[in-house]
Scaffold this motif. Structure first.
Motif, PDB file in Angstrom:
ATOM      1  N   GLU A 167     113.994  42.257  55.634  1.00  9.45           N
ATOM      2  CA  GLU A 167     113.766  40.823  55.663  1.00  9.45           C
ATOM      3  C   GLU A 167     113.159  40.378  54.336  1.00  9.45           C
ATOM      4  O   GLU A 167     112.371  41.117  53.741  1.00  9.45           O
ATOM      5  N   PRO A 168     113.494  39.175  53.876  1.00  7.51           N
ATOM      6  CA  PRO A 168     112.803  38.650  52.693  1.00  7.51           C
ATOM      7  C   PRO A 168     111.301  38.597  52.974  1.00  7.51           C
ATOM      8  O   PRO A 168     110.882  38.181  54.045  1.00  7.51           O
ATOM      9  N   GLY A 169     110.511  39.067  52.050  1.00  3.70           N
ATOM     10  CA  GLY A 169     109.060  39.063  52.219  1.00  3.70           C
ATOM     11  C   GLY A 169     108.527  40.222  53.030  1.00  3.70           C
ATOM     12  O   GLY A 169     107.311  40.329  53.218  1.00  3.70           O
ATOM     13  N   GLU A 170     109.403  41.105  53.511  1.00  6.37           N
ATOM     14  CA  GLU A 170     108.943  42.249  54.297  1.00  6.37           C
ATOM     15  C   GLU A 170     108.103  43.174  53.427  1.00  6.37           C
ATOM     16  O   GLU A 170     108.398  43.399  52.254  1.00  6.37           O
ATOM     17  N   ALA A 184     105.364  60.058  56.219  1.00  7.68           N
ATOM     18  CA  ALA A 184     104.055  59.413  56.368  1.00  7.68           C
ATOM     19  C   ALA A 184     104.139  58.274  57.383  1.00  7.68           C
ATOM     20  O   ALA A 184     105.204  57.704  57.613  1.00  7.68           O
ATOM     21  N   ALA A 185     103.005  57.961  57.967  1.00  5.17           N
ATOM     22  CA  ALA A 185     102.924  56.815  58.879  1.00  5.17           C
ATOM     23  C   ALA A 185     103.174  55.545  58.076  1.00  5.17           C
ATOM     24  O   ALA A 185     102.691  55.411  56.952  1.00  5.17           O
ATOM     25  N   ILE A 186     103.954  54.644  58.645  1.00  6.12           N
ATOM     26  CA  ILE A 186     104.226  53.376  57.970  1.00  6.12           C
ATOM     27  C   ILE A 186     103.876  52.213  58.881  1.00  6.12           C
ATOM     28  O   ILE A 186     103.830  52.355  60.103  1.00  6.12           O
ATOM     29  N   GLU A 187     103.626  51.070  58.257  1.00  4.96           N
ATOM     30  CA  GLU A 187     103.414  49.831  58.993  1.00  4.96           C
ATOM     31  C   GLU A 187     104.267  48.767  58.333  1.00  4.96           C
ATOM     32  O   GLU A 187     104.134  48.497  57.139  1.00  4.96           O
ATOM     33  N   ARG A 188     105.175  48.189  59.103  1.00  6.27           N
ATOM     34  CA  ARG A 188     106.042  47.121  58.600  1.00  6.27           C
ATOM     35  C   ARG A 188     105.432  45.786  58.977  1.00  6.27           C
ATOM     36  O   ARG A 188     104.991  45.599  60.105  1.00  6.27           O
ATOM     37  N   SER A 189     105.450  44.859  58.039  1.00  7.46           N
ATOM     38  CA  SER A 189     105.026  43.504  58.365  1.00  7.46           C
ATOM     39  C   SER A 189     105.996  42.531  57.719  1.00  7.46           C
ATOM     40  O   SER A 189     106.558  42.797  56.670  1.00  7.46           O
ATOM     41  N   GLY A 190     106.197  41.456  58.388  1.00  6.26           N
ATOM     42  CA  GLY A 190     107.133  40.435  57.925  1.00  6.26           C
ATOM     43  C   GLY A 190     107.199  39.340  58.951  1.00  6.26           C
ATOM     44  O   GLY A 190     106.301  39.181  59.777  1.00  6.26           O
ATOM     45  N   ALA A 191     108.298  38.625  58.956  1.00  6.19           N
ATOM     46  CA  ALA A 191     108.473  37.492  59.862  1.00  6.19           C
ATOM     47  C   ALA A 191     108.425  37.907  61.328  1.00  6.19           C
ATOM     48  O   ALA A 191     107.972  37.158  62.175  1.00  6.19           O
ATOM     49  N   ASP A 250     115.294  52.917  44.425  1.00  2.00           N
ATOM     50  CA  ASP A 250     116.396  52.899  45.397  1.00  2.00           C
ATOM     51  C   ASP A 250     116.201  53.989  46.446  1.00  2.00           C
ATOM     52  O   ASP A 250     116.351  53.751  47.649  1.00  2.00           O
ATOM     53  N   ILE A 251     115.879  55.177  45.992  1.00  2.00           N
ATOM     54  CA  ILE A 251     115.694  56.321  46.896  1.00  2.00           C
ATOM     55  C   ILE A 251     114.515  56.063  47.826  1.00  2.00           C
ATOM     56  O   ILE A 251     114.606  56.278  49.036  1.00  2.00           O
ATOM     57  N   LEU A 252     113.398  55.591  47.276  1.00  2.00           N
ATOM     58  CA  LEU A 252     112.214  55.318  48.098  1.00  2.00           C
ATOM     59  C   LEU A 252     112.503  54.252  49.146  1.00  2.00           C
ATOM     60  O   LEU A 252     112.112  54.394  50.307  1.00  2.00           O
ATOM     61  N   ILE A 253     113.209  53.202  48.780  1.00  2.00           N
ATOM     62  CA  ILE A 253     113.525  52.124  49.729  1.00  2.00           C
ATOM     63  C   ILE A 253     114.364  52.666  50.884  1.00  2.00           C
ATOM     64  O   ILE A 253     114.112  52.336  52.049  1.00  2.00           O
ATOM     65  N   PHE A 256     107.654  46.458  48.802  1.00  2.00           N
ATOM     66  CA  PHE A 256     108.346  45.202  49.056  1.00  2.00           C
ATOM     67  C   PHE A 256     109.814  45.438  48.701  1.00  2.00           C
ATOM     68  O   PHE A 256     110.199  45.285  47.529  1.00  2.00           O
ATOM     69  N   PRO A 257     110.636  45.850  49.685  1.00  2.00           N
ATOM     70  CA  PRO A 257     112.012  46.253  49.389  1.00  2.00           C
ATOM     71  C   PRO A 257     112.878  45.181  48.746  1.00  2.00           C
ATOM     72  O   PRO A 257     113.613  45.477  47.802  1.00  2.00           O
ATOM     73  N   THR A 258     112.824  43.940  49.237  1.00  2.00           N
ATOM     74  CA  THR A 258     113.707  42.916  48.675  1.00  2.00           C
ATOM     75  C   THR A 258     113.259  42.499  47.275  1.00  2.00           C
ATOM     76  O   THR A 258     114.085  42.160  46.434  1.00  2.00           O
ATOM     77  N   ALA A 259     111.963  42.567  47.005  1.00  2.00           N
ATOM     78  CA  ALA A 259     111.453  42.259  45.666  1.00  2.00           C
ATOM     79  C   ALA A 259     111.535  43.483  44.752  1.00  2.00           C
ATOM     80  O   ALA A 259     111.358  43.359  43.548  1.00  2.00           O
ATOM     81  N   ARG A 260     111.785  44.642  45.348  1.00  2.00           N
ATOM     82  CA  ARG A 260     111.883  45.905  44.608  1.00  2.00           C
ATOM     83  C   ARG A 260     110.597  46.204  43.840  1.00  2.00           C
ATOM     84  O   ARG A 260     110.610  46.497  42.648  1.00  2.00           O
ATOM     85  N   VAL A 261     109.481  46.159  44.583  1.00  2.00           N
ATOM     86  CA  VAL A 261     108.173  46.413  43.994  1.00  2.00           C
ATOM     87  C   VAL A 261     107.396  47.366  44.893  1.00  2.00           C
ATOM     88  O   VAL A 261     107.358  47.198  46.112  1.00  2.00           O
ATOM     89  N   LEU A 262     106.760  48.364  44.259  1.00  2.00           N
ATOM     90  CA  LEU A 262     105.833  49.255  44.947  1.00  2.00           C
ATOM     91  C   LEU A 262     104.459  49.020  44.342  1.00  2.00           C
ATOM     92  O   LEU A 262     104.299  49.046  43.116  1.00  2.00           O
ATOM     93  N   LYS A 263     103.474  48.767  45.208  1.00  2.00           N
ATOM     94  CA  LYS A 263     102.105  48.536  44.733  1.00  2.00           C
ATOM     95  C   LYS A 263     101.171  49.570  45.329  1.00  2.00           C
ATOM     96  O   LYS A 263     101.363  50.018  46.455  1.00  2.00           O
ATOM     97  N   ARG A 264     100.172  49.910  44.554  1.00  2.00           N
ATOM     98  CA  ARG A 264      99.084  50.757  45.044  1.00  2.00           C
ATOM     99  C   ARG A 264      97.797  50.020  44.726  1.00  2.00           C
ATOM    100  O   ARG A 264      97.571  49.624  43.578  1.00  2.00           O
TER     101      ARG A 264
END
Length: 139
Positions: free
Chosen positions: A18-21, A118-125, A52-55, A31-39
């Motif tokens: 989703e956009p903004g996911e 790893a455990a993940i948490e998705r957030s979005g719309a 691409d691979i990480l997404i 942020f897959p649609t923005a193609r950004v990984l933040k720490r």
């Protein structure tokens, strides 16, 4: 070495985002649609193939993603060796700090592919969703 033609097949499942996911794991936000990984809120420099691979891996967390699928996503239409994929996976592991303080993100499933564990948490719309970590003995 085995060379694979990186072509997308109809059977290849590519996750839709989703956009903004935002997909969070440990101290990271993807942020897959923005193609950004933040720490810690700061963008991490990742090459486009590694991203691409990480997404794909994070989008299919808990599932084994074949070498062929990962190559078709990161090297569209090119003939590459599986060694290229291993180099990108190793770079991702370094960027994520895998191994430091026991952190584990990407499991190698011999003869099959790779799995994001790893455990993940998705957030979005659609609201938050939490997936627990997996226990893959193989690496």
């Amino acid at each position: 070495m085995t060379q694979l033609l990186a072509t997308a097949s109809r059977s290849t499942y590519l996750p839709r985002h989703e956009p903004g996911e935002c997909i969070g794991f440990d101290d990271f936000e993807l942020f897959p649609t923005a193609r950004v990984l933040k720490r810690y809120g700061m963008p991490l420099p990742l090459g486009s193939r590694a991203l691409d691979i990480l997404i794909v891996l994070v989008g299919r967390a808990g599932q084994v993603v074949s070498h062929r699928e990962l190559i078709s996503r990161a090297w569209r239409g090119l003939v590459v060796d599986q060694g290229n994929l291993r180099v990108q996976i190793n770079g991702l592991r370094r960027a994520l700090g895998e191994g430091a303080a026991g952190a584990r993100y990407i499991a190698n499933i011999p003869g099959q592919g790779y799995c994001f564990v790893a455990a993940i948490e998705r957030s979005g719309a659609s609201g938050p969703t939490v997936l627990p970590p997996l226990d893959y003995a193989l690496r």
